[in-house]
Design a protein around this motif. Structure first.
Motif, PDB file in Angstrom:
ATOM      1  N   ASP A   4       0.853  -1.181   0.000  1.00  0.00           N
ATOM      2  CA  ASP A   4       0.000   0.000   0.000  1.00  0.00           C
ATOM      3  C   ASP A   4       0.894   1.239   0.000  1.00  0.00           C
ATOM      4  N   GLN A  35       5.910   3.165  -8.718  1.00  0.00           N
ATOM      5  CA  GLN A  35       5.537   3.556  -7.362  1.00  0.00           C
ATOM      6  C   GLN A  35       6.766   3.616  -6.449  1.00  0.00           C
ATOM      7  N   SER A  60       0.199   4.298  -0.825  1.00  0.00           N
ATOM      8  CA  SER A  60      -0.423   5.487  -0.246  1.00  0.00           C
ATOM      9  C   SER A  60      -0.238   5.518   1.267  1.00  0.00           C
ATOM     10  N   ASN A  61      -0.276   4.340   1.907  1.00  0.00           N
ATOM     11  CA  ASN A  61      -0.049   4.276   3.349  1.00  0.00           C
ATOM     12  C   ASN A  61       1.396   4.649   3.687  1.00  0.00           C
ATOM     13  N   LEU A  62       2.344   4.236   2.846  1.00  0.00           N
ATOM     14  CA  LEU A  62       3.747   4.581   3.081  1.00  0.00           C
ATOM     15  C   LEU A  62       3.972   6.083   2.961  1.00  0.00           C
ATOM     16  N   HIS A  63       3.328   6.715   1.986  1.00  0.00           N
ATOM     17  CA  HIS A  63       3.440   8.170   1.859  1.00  0.00           C
ATOM     18  C   HIS A  63       2.840   8.864   3.080  1.00  0.00           C
ATOM     19  N   THR A  64       1.742   8.315   3.590  1.00  0.00           N
ATOM     20  CA  THR A  64       1.131   8.892   4.788  1.00  0.00           C
ATOM     21  C   THR A  64       2.060   8.762   5.996  1.00  0.00           C
ATOM     22  N   ILE A  65       2.766   7.635   6.079  1.00  0.00           N
ATOM     23  CA  ILE A  65       3.727   7.439   7.177  1.00  0.00           C
ATOM     24  C   ILE A  65       4.835   8.480   7.107  1.00  0.00           C
ATOM     25  N   ARG A 118       4.551  11.507   5.924  1.00  0.00           N
ATOM     26  CA  ARG A 118       3.987  12.778   6.409  1.00  0.00           C
ATOM     27  C   ARG A 118       3.944  12.786   7.933  1.00  0.00           C
ATOM     28  N   SER A 119       3.528  11.659   8.525  1.00  0.00           N
ATOM     29  CA  SER A 119       3.461  11.574   9.987  1.00  0.00           C
ATOM     30  C   SER A 119       4.857  11.670  10.598  1.00  0.00           C
TER      31      SER A 119
END
Length: 336
Positions: A6, A180, A8-13, A15-16
């Motif tokens: 996933d 990706q 998109s989840n890695l990109h969110t991580i 950001r966090s």
């Protein structure tokens, strides 16, 4: 599926991670205040002594610079980072919304293309059994005992068709995975640069108080903004590629609608070529961001990234093109 990741989840991580590391700026503020305080003492003393030695009135306004810089250091996460991020955030959100819109359109057209391609093959009895199990079983049941050779040929053709589709899907998923991965690489490097610049930002501001290092403040701001722009530039690049894919899918849908017997092998090959271009193009994002805002000290990194991208792209293109062309060519000859 080659790898169920996933992204998109890695990109969110990432950001966090940036948000979680921001409190460390306060830890560096104490050290920076000491450096800035000593620099401000020399800065003010030198200019006051210079004015007194020349019997000139003391100009107070230039002496306020160290105090303004010190105020920025004391409230660095809020005054400096908060201001820059608030100004740049709408740009990131705007490019992200553009990418989301194109991605949704691409998924819609891809589903429409797959449906039309399936219906076109189902209308032709000579190809319907290749894509539908029920039709294959029906045609096998209709064959008599004397038509064993025909049945064997149908089994072989169906098996070869599935192998061909599996190879095409393999190369497509491999290139999409690399695409990706390239996006994630750029985002990871961007996050690392932003965190380092943010944590050591108070120190850069403090050093800029000293005479001879005034440009450090401007260079820090330029580097931070340039690195921040990597994400919007990457989103714009992905939006362009998604738009190209949408136009290709629209053309394929038009071909299938007007000509049910249309051959889409060339279109599938073109898609793979654009994926290779996208993988190479992602590593030019730092250079493009440098065209928007200039920052010293980033040129050598950009050249290194571009050279690596060219070498990796040439290897990936040659291997992928040779393997895909060889495999597709062999299967085409089998179907003729």
């Amino acid at each position: 599926m080659l790898c169920a990741i996933d992204f998109s989840n890695l990109h969110t991580i990432l950001r966090s991670l940036y948000d979680e590391m921001m409190p460390l700026c306060s830890d560096m503020a104490g050290v920076a205040q000491g450096i800035a305080g000593l620099g401000a003492l020399f800065y003010v003393a030198y200019r006051v002594w210079q004015s007194l030695a020349r019997a000139e009135p003391v100009d107070v306004f230039p002496l306020l610079r160290p105090f303004a810089v010190g105020f920025c250091i004391m409230f660095f996460p809020t005054v400096v980072l908060g201001t820059i991020n608030s100004i740049m955030s709408p740009i990131v959100q705007g490019t992200a919304s553009m990418l989301d819109g194109q991605t949704l359109d691409m998924q819609k057209y891809r589903e429409e293309k797959d449906r039309l391609e399936y219906e076109a093959m189902m209308r032709d009895p000579s190809t319907a059994y290749l894509v539908d199990d029920a039709e294959f079983d029906r045609q096998i049941d209709e064959l008599g005992v004397t038509e064993v050779g025909t049945a064997a040929g149908m089994y072989i053709e169906r098996g070869m068709y599935k192998v061909k589709k599996a190879i095409q899907n393999f190369f497509r998923e491999l290139l999409e995975l690399l695409f990706q991965a390239a996006s994630l690489t750029i985002d990871t490097i961007r996050t690392f640069f932003l965190i380092v610049l943010a944590i050591l930002g108070p120190v850069s501001f403090a050093i800029s108080v000293w005479d001879g290092f005034q440009t450090t403040l401007v260079q820090w701001i330029c580097r931070y903004v340039q690195t921040y722009l990597w994400l919007p530039v990457a989103d714009l690049f992905s939006t362009i590629l998604a738009k190209i894919q949408v136009l290709m899918l629209q053309n394929d849908i038009s071909e299938l609608t007007n000509n049910p017997n249309a051959n889409l092998d060339s279109s599938n090959t073109t898609y793979l070529i654009f994926m290779i271009i996208g993988i190479i193009g992602y590593f030019t994002i730092p250079t493009v961001a440098g065209w928007i805002i200039q920052a010293g000290g980033m040129g050598s990194y950009g050249r290194a990234v571009n050279n690596t991208a060219q070498q990796a792209g040439s290897v990936a293109g040659s291997l992928g093109g040779a393997a895909a062309g060889n495999a597709v060519g062999r299967f085409k000859r089998l179907f003729k």
